[in-house]
Design a protein around this motif. Structure first.
Motif, PDB file in Angstrom:
ATOM      1  N   LYS A  32       0.841  -1.201   0.000  1.00 54.35           N
ATOM      2  CA  LYS A  32       0.000   0.000   0.000  1.00 54.35           C
ATOM      3  C   LYS A  32       0.873   1.245   0.000  1.00 54.35           C
ATOM      4  O   LYS A  32       0.635   2.206  -0.733  1.00 54.35           O
ATOM      5  N   ILE A  33       1.878   1.176   0.833  1.00 54.41           N
ATOM      6  CA  ILE A  33       2.735   2.354   0.960  1.00 54.41           C
ATOM      7  C   ILE A  33       3.468   2.659  -0.336  1.00 54.41           C
ATOM      8  O   ILE A  33       3.485   3.803  -0.818  1.00 54.41           O
ATOM      9  N   VAL A  34       4.050   1.645  -0.920  1.00 50.84           N
ATOM     10  CA  VAL A  34       4.763   1.856  -2.176  1.00 50.84           C
ATOM     11  C   VAL A  34       3.798   2.342  -3.255  1.00 50.84           C
ATOM     12  O   VAL A  34       4.088   3.291  -3.991  1.00 50.84           O
TER      13      VAL A  34
ATOM     14  N   GLY B  17       0.626  -2.277   9.667  1.00 50.40           N
ATOM     15  CA  GLY B  17       1.719  -3.205   9.342  1.00 50.40           C
ATOM     16  C   GLY B  17       2.337  -3.799  10.597  1.00 50.40           C
ATOM     17  O   GLY B  17       2.719  -4.971  10.626  1.00 50.40           O
ATOM     18  N   VAL B  18       2.408  -2.991  11.632  1.00 48.26           N
ATOM     19  CA  VAL B  18       2.960  -3.503  12.886  1.00 48.26           C
ATOM     20  C   VAL B  18       2.007  -4.530  13.499  1.00 48.26           C
ATOM     21  O   VAL B  18       2.421  -5.618  13.920  1.00 48.26           O
ATOM     22  N   GLU B  19       0.719  -4.172  13.508  1.00 48.43           N
ATOM     23  CA  GLU B  19      -0.281  -5.081  14.073  1.00 48.43           C
ATOM     24  C   GLU B  19      -0.274  -6.438  13.364  1.00 48.43           C
ATOM     25  O   GLU B  19      -0.408  -7.482  13.986  1.00 48.43           O
ATOM     26  N   ASP B  20      -0.132  -6.369  12.055  1.00 52.54           N
ATOM     27  CA  ASP B  20      -0.119  -7.602  11.258  1.00 52.54           C
ATOM     28  C   ASP B  20       1.242  -8.277  11.308  1.00 52.54           C
ATOM     29  O   ASP B  20       1.505  -9.209  10.534  1.00 52.54           O
ATOM     30  N   ARG B  21       2.087  -7.783  12.164  1.00 50.02           N
ATOM     31  CA  ARG B  21       3.422  -8.373  12.316  1.00 50.02           C
ATOM     32  C   ARG B  21       4.234  -8.300  11.023  1.00 50.02           C
ATOM     33  O   ARG B  21       5.101  -9.115  10.755  1.00 50.02           O
ATOM     34  N   GLU B  22       3.871  -7.332  10.195  1.00 54.14           N
ATOM     35  CA  GLU B  22       4.622  -7.172   8.953  1.00 54.14           C
ATOM     36  C   GLU B  22       5.882  -6.341   9.228  1.00 54.14           C
ATOM     37  O   GLU B  22       6.929  -6.555   8.626  1.00 54.14           O
ATOM     38  N   PHE B  23       5.719  -5.404  10.125  1.00 53.26           N
ATOM     39  CA  PHE B  23       6.862  -4.551  10.484  1.00 53.26           C
ATOM     40  C   PHE B  23       7.240  -4.780  11.944  1.00 53.26           C
ATOM     41  O   PHE B  23       6.423  -5.223  12.760  1.00 53.26           O
TER      42      PHE B  23
ATOM     43  N   GLN C 281      11.022   3.780  -6.060  1.00 53.86           N
ATOM     44  CA  GLN C 281      10.579   2.428  -5.707  1.00 53.86           C
ATOM     45  C   GLN C 281      11.695   1.666  -4.983  1.00 53.86           C
ATOM     46  O   GLN C 281      11.460   1.018  -3.960  1.00 53.86           O
ATOM     47  N   TYR C 282      12.884   1.800  -5.516  1.00 57.62           N
ATOM     48  CA  TYR C 282      14.026   1.112  -4.915  1.00 57.62           C
ATOM     49  C   TYR C 282      14.284   1.596  -3.487  1.00 57.62           C
ATOM     50  O   TYR C 282      14.437   0.794  -2.556  1.00 57.62           O
ATOM     51  N   THR C 283      14.283   2.897  -3.340  1.00 56.67           N
ATOM     52  CA  THR C 283      14.563   3.464  -2.023  1.00 56.67           C
ATOM     53  C   THR C 283      13.491   3.064  -1.020  1.00 56.67           C
ATOM     54  O   THR C 283      13.789   2.716   0.137  1.00 56.67           O
TER      55      THR C 283
ATOM     56  N   LEU D 254      13.847   1.008   2.501  1.00 56.50           N
ATOM     57  CA  LEU D 254      13.354   1.554   3.758  1.00 56.50           C
ATOM     58  C   LEU D 254      12.395   0.582   4.447  1.00 56.50           C
ATOM     59  O   LEU D 254      12.505   0.321   5.648  1.00 56.50           O
ATOM     60  N   LEU D 255      11.482   0.057   3.658  1.00 50.32           N
ATOM     61  CA  LEU D 255      10.461  -0.817   4.247  1.00 50.32           C
ATOM     62  C   LEU D 255      11.090  -2.131   4.687  1.00 50.32           C
ATOM     63  O   LEU D 255      10.681  -2.712   5.705  1.00 50.32           O
ATOM     64  N   ASN D 256      12.070  -2.580   3.942  1.00 45.71           N
ATOM     65  CA  ASN D 256      12.797  -3.770   4.402  1.00 45.71           C
ATOM     66  C   ASN D 256      13.413  -3.518   5.758  1.00 45.71           C
ATOM     67  O   ASN D 256      13.429  -4.392   6.627  1.00 45.71           O
TER      68      ASN D 256
END
Lengths: 201, 201, 201, 201
Positions: free
Chosen positions: C83-85, C138-144, C189-191, C195-197
């Motif tokens: 979603k963020i990207v 994302g945190v709640e879903d344990r994605e982040f 997109q790359y950056t 960041l999200l990684n």
DNA sequence: CATGAATGAGACTTCATTCAT
DNA sequence: AATGAATGAAGTCTCATTCAT
């Protein structure tokens, strides 16, 4: 409530006076004055006909104060003739200052003169009364011949204003940058001396 | 025909000079100047970048004339130090007159200063040459120690302009209606005396 | 009546929007906008500071609508990172469209950028809130990993805008006719991925 | 020296082309073009009637180049019908690009269309010749029935231009921001197919 | 051929003034 | 009594275009 109304009028006049002497007539906007007086600029039109009217009221108010002060200043002089000359020449000097203070070009000055004349009446009355009084004192002190104080006062004032007026006119047609007051002062002083001599015993 | 062009430029400058000193910068319109110079107002833009540019050119031209006259005026003085002080203080008096003549508010003055600096270079060169010459004469007459005339002249001019600039700045921050030049004159005179004493035998 | 006033403001904004997208910023005259909104051109200055201000208000309004729509669009996506990207790259695509729509040269774009920044704050707040929410999800879903949503959102937005800004700058110095967005999209997109990684569990 | 004259004309055209594609028609000034071509702006009027004329010449020159390239591009295709469709649709795509390149609003486009028609004749002749040739080849290859190549070519071109013209008109009355070319391309392709089928054995 | 010079039209902007509320 | 809203006029400036040389 005529009192309240006059209060607000004065408030505007004060603000306008500050603005006009800071920026000059042309550069002062009604916005400026309105902001300084805490009024909407449209409200100014409730108290004054237009910008020129407001300006003239300001100048007239200043004139009254100045002329009153000047009248006090000349009172200590010894002879009535001296008081009169001092008053009428001081008056001319004031005229010069005003124009400078408000950054009035000769152009604008021309434009304003007729409007000044309208409002000038009230002040003139007071000036006449003052001069009449001086003349009467001169008569009492046997400095002058017997005379009709009011008529003589009127003559003096008319002469003084006439000389000033002529100087302004001449400056305009001469495309001068500003009025050269030195010869005007001299001419005024000379004429007054003649006139007062004519009244003398 | 660069001559013709310069003629017309001068014609415009002359007209502009008259208008600016009659009406002041703000009240003078390009219409006014155009009419006086018998040009369409748009044509003025062929010769000058904009109204400000035109104004600055006018003032610079006047300055050149005035400063030349001033240089002649101080030449008869006896000592070089006196000539220098007379020149630099006369120069400040001129600055004051100009602002008054063109009815420039401190506001506007501020706005113009940077633009003036651009055009000021040519005049400055000439002033430097004049001061250098005075200094060299002072050395020949054994009034001053041996010195580099150009460097000293530059120092004198920089000091004089710096004092003027500071006064204008201060007036602005003090919300003054006009610059009070009396203390500036004094400060300038004092500083120059110190400087010239430093050069003295 | 602040409602009425806003109505008229909107009326002008609408008319301006139509004109600007039809003719572009430079070719649209205030006359055009005034006529379309049934106002005298001078009246526009009652509602807006000047032409540029009006233009910026128009663009900001369009931006709000577009970004809201974009936010709805990305919500169905599965993962918060996606979603963020999608949002941040969609946002860049929008920027490109706007310039094209209003026929803005890079030249003008440069001129406007600082003014945009002033008005951009309100929109930015809303964008920050949206991104924060996504991050929290994302945190709640344990994605982040656990994180401060607001700070991370601010970082993401700053990065996205920074990359856009740099691209515009580079186009200008390269004398390009238009910005080449393909490499910018890629870089963004790359950056973002990096960041999200970094936020990822 | 007609050669020299043409050289200078080309020099101007080249400069103009660069300016127009960088700034667009409206924002390009004759000053710009003059400077780029190392001519005084007044001299441009010796070679071209006015700014619009110059613009049209530029576009026509570009068109010639583009259409020649396009003609080479379609030659490798197998069947005459395919070549024709590819050419005429490629031509429409080009039209679209030009408008975008020069930042032409629909408004301006309208204004230019009649002038284009004047200059378009020369190019049209060449296009007709090309299409006639394709048609004749189609006849030789027994792809088409026997026909008058020139008349058919004229019909094809007229149809293609008519569809384009209609689309532009419609966009204007619909107050569209730009022409939506997708349906136009489709309509063109469909109509061409019908026409060519009509010619088919 | 080329251009310096000139200008009218039209753009953006400010401001005194009016008017309905 | 006060003001939000609206506007015409005028000012600065740009630009396509013309013309004499």
């Amino acid at each position: 409530m005529s009192v309240k109304r006059d209060d607000k009028r004065d408030q505007i006049l004060k603000a306008a006076s500050q603005c006009f002497s800071r920026f000059g007539f042309e550069k002062t906007t009604l916005q400026d004055i309105g902001a300084a007086a805490r009024f909407n600029k449209a409200s100014l039109y409730y108290y004054f006909k237009n910008k020129e009217d407001l300006f003239i009221q300001v100048v007239m108010l200043e004139a009254e104060h100045y002329l009153n002060a000047l009248q006090e200043q000349v009172k200590p002089l010894d002879r009535a003739a001296d008081k009169i000359v001092a008053y009428l020449t001081g008056r001319l000097a004031y005229y010069r200052q005003v124009l400078n203070l408000h950054q009035l070009s000769i152009e604008s000055l021309q434009r304003f003169e007729p409007m000044f004349d309208d409002v000038y009446q009230a002040v003139r009355e007071q000036e006449l009364a003052f001069l009449s009084q001086l003349l009467r004192e001169g008569v009492e002190d046997r400095e002058f011949l017997k005379l009709n104080g009011e008529r003589a006062a009127d003559a003096l004032l008319t002469v003084a204003d006439g000389i000033k007026h002529e100087a302004v006119q001449r400056s305009r047609t001469a495309f001068a940058q500003e009025v050269d007051y030195a010869p005007v002062q001299e001419k005024l002083q000379y004429t007054l001396t003649l006139l007062l001599n004519g009244l003398r015993k």
